[in-house]
Design an enzyme around this catalytic site. Structure first.
Site, short mmCIF file in Angstrom:
data_model
loop_
_atom_site.label_atom_id
_atom_site.label_comp_id
_atom_site.label_asym_id
_atom_site.label_seq_id
_atom_site.Cartn_x
_atom_site.Cartn_y
_atom_site.Cartn_z
N LYS A 244 0.67 -0.74 0.12
CA LYS A 244 0.07 0.19 0.06
C LYS A 244 0.81 1.23 0.11
O LYS A 244 0.06 2.38 0.29
CB LYS A 244 -1.21 0.35 0.83
N ASP A 280 -7.71 -6.16 9.94
CA ASP A 280 -9.28 -5.93 9.83
C ASP A 280 -10.30 -7.25 10.17
O ASP A 280 -11.70 -6.92 10.41
CB ASP A 280 -9.54 -5.23 8.85
#
Length: 539
Positions: A244, A280
């Site tokens: 990312k 997550d």
């Protein structure tokens, strides 16, 4: 790859369309494709022209080449004209034929469940784990919320160019109060040193605690860290690799919990107990389990895709924690399913195009067929091919349509949200793409293409979830789900419910539950459960 699989791959990739005498190999390369190569039909025409010309010598050779080129151009133009002037019904049939490769048969979905289970077992087993694509990482989370968690907890959610700090006060009757703030991570810190990154996070944590009047309190913290992580304990995890856009020096193969602790200690102004590190997906499960104690699976279908589930400790051969407790959460990291070729029997030319132009070719194969990062581009590739073949928009595309990354996944949801027989959203999307002269037939075909891509994604996810439900073999399981695709696509939930129902064992029931802020509240709940267990163990 065995002969049967090769034949299946060939059948999936080479759909030839014949309608009222019109023939075009839509899976070949058009003359405008990379390198200007001609398709197989053109090659046949060239050889035919050459055979008719015959003879030898440069003059004859030139004549042969000229005749071949003329014949190819004439036939190509005639073929394109025939397609463009075909009836709406014929064009619809062409679209339907090409899209068949994007639809999974019941037999293929069943085969997927067998292959997913095989890969899960490889990830769980000590001997095969190192080479497994589906890693099935142990999370060291062994206890789920029971609804009795109380108190104030901090959560830190780091997974992109921003991060969040949250203060969550868990109260009675599944009630809670939550305050949060988003902080940016400047580009120079994203590619600087690990010390810079964690000092920045510690500073923001300190500021947040001061703003919310808990500066002098010692609070437990759950740390959602959504990067590839090899966990060695509930509060110990080594970064496998940055993704990312991050590339902070001195962090890979280091314990990120310790790096955060060190940064907090360097400041010396706040007291924080880091109780857990998680991703997550685990947070999604925990967030739902707090309200629904039958939640045993967490699923993300958003920019990426992943799942975690409750596994028996004896099945998790790499687990070296407390075997007195019967279960442990497993983070499957199933986005990498198929990196070894296990998905080749259902991959299409469009999937291979997506992969070859991605930043990680050959990686995250399953995720690239499902997630929001790629769904819009998959649709765009199909639209572009059909436009170039004259089936859509009378063969007239636009610069936006032919530019990578400009057909957003939100367009798929918007187009499919139109009521049957209406194309209001579809026309708005096409206008944004510079396609303002679409017919109703074009709009219907665009929607069908979107439906094929999203339905396949839902069925792939469903195959994975059904495999987990069947493996757990409990009477009822709730699946906690989060992510933009599941949350915003108008049909994704129903498509999943229908397909999972077909795939699970008789007698098992399930339901899908939308998660509320898994990466935030879920992190606080992991910390809360850890604190709850510490209190029990210390009594």
């Amino acid at each position: 790859m065995d002969q049967e699989q090769q034949q299946l791959n060939g059948a999936m990739r080479n759909v030839s369309i014949n309608t009222n005498g019109l023939a075009t190999n839509l899976n070949g390369h058009s003359s405008s494709s990379k390198g200007g190569s001609s398709d197989e039909t053109d090659n046949v025409r060239v050889h035919s022209a050459a055979a008719v010309s015959g003879g030898s010598g440069s003059a004859v050779g030139t004549s042969k080449a000229t005749n071949a080129a003329a014949a190819t151009a004439t036939n190509a133009n005639a073929n394109a004209f025939q397609i463009q002037t075909a009836s709406a019904a014929d064009k619809k049939k062409m679209v339907y034929e090409l899209c068949q490769q994007l639809l999974l048969t019941d037999e293929q979905v069943q085969e997927l469940t067998y292959r997913i289970l095989h890969e899960l077992r490889r990830g769980l087993a000590k001997d095969t784990h190192p080479k497994a694509n589906v890693k099935c990482f142990v999370t060291y989370v062994q206890d789920l919320p029971n609804g009795n968690e109380r108190g104030k907890f901090l959560a830190l959610d780091l997974g992109g160019t921003n991060f969040r700090v949250l203060l969550i006060h868990l109260q009675e009757n599944n009630d809670f109060q939550m305050e949060s703030r988003i902080y940016a991570i400047p580009q120079h810190i994203m590619i600087g040193s690990g010390i810079q990154l964690f000092d920045h996070i510690a500073e923001c944590l300190s500021n947040f605690m001061a703003e919310h009047n808990v500066y002098s309190e010692r609070l437990p913290l759950g740390f959602t860290f959504s990067f590839p992580l090899r966990q060695l304990g509930l509060t110990k995890g080594l970064l496998a690799t940055w993704t990312k856009g991050f590339d902070c020096a001195g962090v890979v193969d280091e314990d990120v919990v310790q790096l955060l602790k060190d940064a907090i200690a360097r400041r010396g102004d706040v007291q924080i107990d880091i109780c857990a590190i998680l991703n997550d997906t685990t947070g999604t499960l925990m967030s739902c389990a707090w309200k629904n104690h039958s939640c045993k699976i967490g699923l993300i279908v958003g920019t990426g895709s992943n799942a975690c589930y409750v596994e028996k400790v004896e099945e998790a051969e790499l687990f070296d924690g407390d075997h007195r407790k019967p279960h442990v959460l497993i983070n499957t990291e199933w986005g990498a399913f198929g990196d070894n070729g296990a998905l080749d029997f259902v991959r299409t030319e469009f999937d291979k195009d997506i992969d070859s132009h991605s930043i990680n070719p050959g990686k995250q194969t399953f995720e690239k067929m499902i997630s929001g990062m790629y769904m819009g581009e998959l649709v765009r590739l199909v639209l572009a091919k059909m436009t170039q073949n004259g089936i859509l928009f009378n063969g007239q595309g636009s610069e936006v349509l032919f530019t990578r990354g400009l057909f957003f996944t939100k367009y798929v949801s918007e187009i499919e949200a139109d009521e049957p027989g209406t194309f209001t959203n579809c026309r708005l999307v096409l206008e944004e793409l510079g396609l303002s002269n679409a017919t109703d037939g074009d709009c219907a075909n665009v929607r069908y293409i979107c439906e094929c891509v999203s339905k396949r994604a839902a069925h792939l996810v469903s195959a994975g979830i059904a495999t987990l439900i069947n493996k757990m073999d409990e009477p009822h399981v709730t699946v906690g789900v989060d992510g933009s695709v599941y949350r915003f696509h108008p049909k994704f939930h129903n498509l999943m419910v229908e397909k999972i129902s077909q795939l699970i064992k008789p007698g098992i029931t399930f339901d899908l539950m939308l998660s509320e802020d898994g990466s935030g509240r879920g992190a606080a709940l992991v910390a809360a459960v850890a604190c709850r267990e510490d209190l029990v163990n210390n009594k």
